[in-house]
Design an enzyme around this catalytic site. Structure first.
Site, short mmCIF file in Angstrom:
data_model
loop_
_atom_site.label_atom_id
_atom_site.label_comp_id
_atom_site.label_asym_id
_atom_site.label_seq_id
_atom_site.Cartn_x
_atom_site.Cartn_y
_atom_site.Cartn_z
N ALA A 58 -30.49 -4.06 25.14
CA ALA A 58 -29.44 -3.20 25.88
C ALA A 58 -28.81 -2.48 24.91
O ALA A 58 -28.74 -2.67 23.45
CB ALA A 58 -28.34 -4.16 26.28
N VAL A 59 -28.11 -1.33 25.43
CA VAL A 59 -27.22 -0.45 24.61
C VAL A 59 -25.97 -0.10 25.54
O VAL A 59 -26.05 -0.09 26.51
CB VAL A 59 -28.19 1.04 24.65
CG1 VAL A 59 -27.14 2.19 24.18
CG2 VAL A 59 -29.48 0.69 23.57
N ARG A 66 -29.45 8.41 23.89
CA ARG A 66 -29.50 9.06 22.57
C ARG A 66 -30.59 8.54 21.55
O ARG A 66 -30.61 8.60 20.41
CB ARG A 66 -28.05 8.71 21.67
CG ARG A 66 -26.82 9.00 22.25
CD ARG A 66 -25.92 8.71 21.21
NE ARG A 66 -24.40 9.02 21.74
CZ ARG A 66 -23.47 8.98 21.05
NH1 ARG A 66 -23.33 8.70 19.69
NH2 ARG A 66 -22.07 8.91 21.75
N GLU A 91 -39.62 -9.29 31.16
CA GLU A 91 -39.16 -9.16 32.43
C GLU A 91 -37.93 -8.37 32.82
O GLU A 91 -37.15 -8.45 31.70
CB GLU A 91 -38.91 -10.56 33.29
CG GLU A 91 -39.96 -11.42 33.30
CD GLU A 91 -40.55 -12.30 32.08
OE1 GLU A 91 -39.51 -12.56 31.18
OE2 GLU A 91 -41.79 -12.71 31.81
N TYR A 103 -38.72 1.51 30.22
CA TYR A 103 -39.88 0.86 29.70
C TYR A 103 -41.17 1.71 30.14
O TYR A 103 -42.07 1.82 29.32
CB TYR A 103 -40.01 -0.60 30.33
CG TYR A 103 -38.82 -1.49 29.58
CD1 TYR A 103 -38.96 -1.80 28.11
CD2 TYR A 103 -38.06 -2.18 30.30
CE1 TYR A 103 -38.01 -2.56 27.80
CE2 TYR A 103 -37.30 -3.03 29.72
CZ TYR A 103 -37.21 -2.93 28.52
OH TYR A 103 -36.23 -4.07 27.89
C1 LIG Z 1 -32.40 0.27 29.55
C2 LIG Z 1 -31.54 0.82 28.17
C3 LIG Z 1 -31.84 -0.20 27.14
C4 LIG Z 1 -31.97 2.26 27.93
O1 LIG Z 1 -31.33 2.41 26.42
P1 LIG Z 1 -30.96 3.89 25.95
O2 LIG Z 1 -30.64 3.72 24.42
O3 LIG Z 1 -30.17 4.84 26.70
O4 LIG Z 1 -32.48 4.40 26.07
P2 LIG Z 1 -33.25 5.73 25.04
O5 LIG Z 1 -32.05 6.96 25.21
O6 LIG Z 1 -33.86 5.36 24.01
O7 LIG Z 1 -34.26 6.48 26.43
C5 LIG Z 1 -35.39 6.70 25.87
C6 LIG Z 1 -36.20 7.08 27.01
O8 LIG Z 1 -36.03 6.07 28.26
C7 LIG Z 1 -35.95 6.87 29.62
N1 LIG Z 1 -34.62 6.46 30.16
C8 LIG Z 1 -33.75 5.78 29.47
N2 LIG Z 1 -32.64 5.49 30.46
C9 LIG Z 1 -32.93 6.03 31.26
C10 LIG Z 1 -32.68 6.35 32.81
N3 LIG Z 1 -30.99 5.72 33.28
N4 LIG Z 1 -33.00 6.78 33.67
C11 LIG Z 1 -34.12 7.39 33.64
N5 LIG Z 1 -34.96 7.48 32.40
C12 LIG Z 1 -34.32 6.71 31.44
C13 LIG Z 1 -35.88 8.32 29.38
O9 LIG Z 1 -37.14 8.86 29.44
C14 LIG Z 1 -35.44 8.45 27.78
O10 LIG Z 1 -35.93 9.63 27.30
P3 LIG Z 1 -34.94 10.75 27.36
O11 LIG Z 1 -33.49 10.37 27.23
O12 LIG Z 1 -35.55 11.63 26.14
O13 LIG Z 1 -35.24 11.42 28.66
C15 LIG Z 1 -30.00 0.95 28.58
O14 LIG Z 1 -29.79 1.68 29.81
C16 LIG Z 1 -29.45 -0.42 29.11
O15 LIG Z 1 -28.76 -1.02 28.11
N6 LIG Z 1 -29.33 -0.90 30.32
C17 LIG Z 1 -28.70 -2.07 30.53
C18 LIG Z 1 -29.39 -3.19 29.99
C19 LIG Z 1 -30.73 -3.37 30.37
O16 LIG Z 1 -31.21 -3.18 31.64
N7 LIG Z 1 -31.56 -3.81 29.58
C20 LIG Z 1 -33.31 -3.70 29.66
C21 LIG Z 1 -33.58 -5.16 30.37
S1 LIG Z 1 -33.36 -6.53 29.29
#
Ligand SMILES: CC(C)(COP(=O)(O)OP(=O)(O)OC[C@H]1O[C@@H](n2cnc3c(N)ncnc32)[C@H](O)[C@@H]1OP(=O)(O)O)[C@@H](O)C(=O)NCCC(=O)NCCS
Length: 143
Positions: A58-59, A66, A91, A103
């Site tokens: 998570a972030v 970013r 999952e 993912y």
């Molecule tokens: C899923 C999560 C971990 C992504 O974190 P993040 O740091 O924002 O992801 P990144 O910046 O590394 O994204 C990499 C790529 O993933 C895709 N992506 C990430 N978030 C996205 C979103 N909300 N919608 C569509 N694509 C997405 C994009 O392709 C992105 O590249 P881009 O920004 O150049 O378009 C974050 O949204 C989160 O913490 N969500 C809640 C917790 C969760 O669901 N965790 C996963 C299950 S345990």
């Protein structure tokens, strides 16, 4: 962070004690991402015989999009390849569209759905990635 960002609306199963066990476990990797002196994100992955399981990632909302999760996952992928483990499984909550998109963007493919996997109230989507393919760089085992 797990309670707030991942287990929202569910009973909290990832207690501090459970996380501490992963920190100490030789076959788990626990990572944190720091930005502006804050903990911006974290990940927990556990190695098994032939594969690794991504338990948590998570972030914080203010640090999203970013590339932080991408960097965390790429560290975990490197660790797995170094350990000779090429299949990563996970999952995610079926309602988590952001995680599904993330993912998918990182080369994970859906392999199935587990009905009511989360405490009987929410389905899980299973995804996996084989690090030997879809990587851009082929990382086949040597020798
Ligand atoms: C899923 C999560 C971990 C992504 O974190 P993040 O740091 O924002 O992801 P990144 O910046 O590394 O994204 C990499 C790529 O993933 C895709 N992506 C990430 N978030 C996205 C979103 N909300 N919608 C569509 N694509 C997405 C994009 O392709 C992105 O590249 P881009 O920004 O150049 O378009 C974050 O949204 C989160 O913490 N969500 C809640 C917790 C969760 O669901 N965790 C996963 C299950 S345990």
């Amino acid at each position: 962070m797990s309670r707030e960002l991942i287990e929202t609306g569910l009973a909290h199963s990832w207690t501090a004690v459970r996380i501490a066990r992963h920190i100490e476990h030789p076959e788990s990797v626990v990572l944190t991402a720091r930005l502006e002196r804050a903990c911006a994100g974290f990940a927990v992955m556990q190695f098994a015989e032939d594969s690794a399981h991504l338990n948590l990632l998570a972030v914080r909302p203010q640090y999203r999009r970013r590339g932080i999760a991408r960097q965390l996952l790429s560290w975990l992928h490197e660790s797995a390849v170094t350990a000779g483990t090429f299949v990563i499984a996970l999952e995610l909550r079926a309602t988590s569209a952001a995680a599904h998109a993330f993912y998918g963007a990182l080369g994970y493919r859906e392999t199935g759905r587990a009905v009511a996997y989360y405490q009987g109230v929410e389905d899980a989507i299973r995804m996996t990635r084989d690090l030997r393919i879809n990587d851009g760089v082929l990382r086949a085992p040597q020798g």
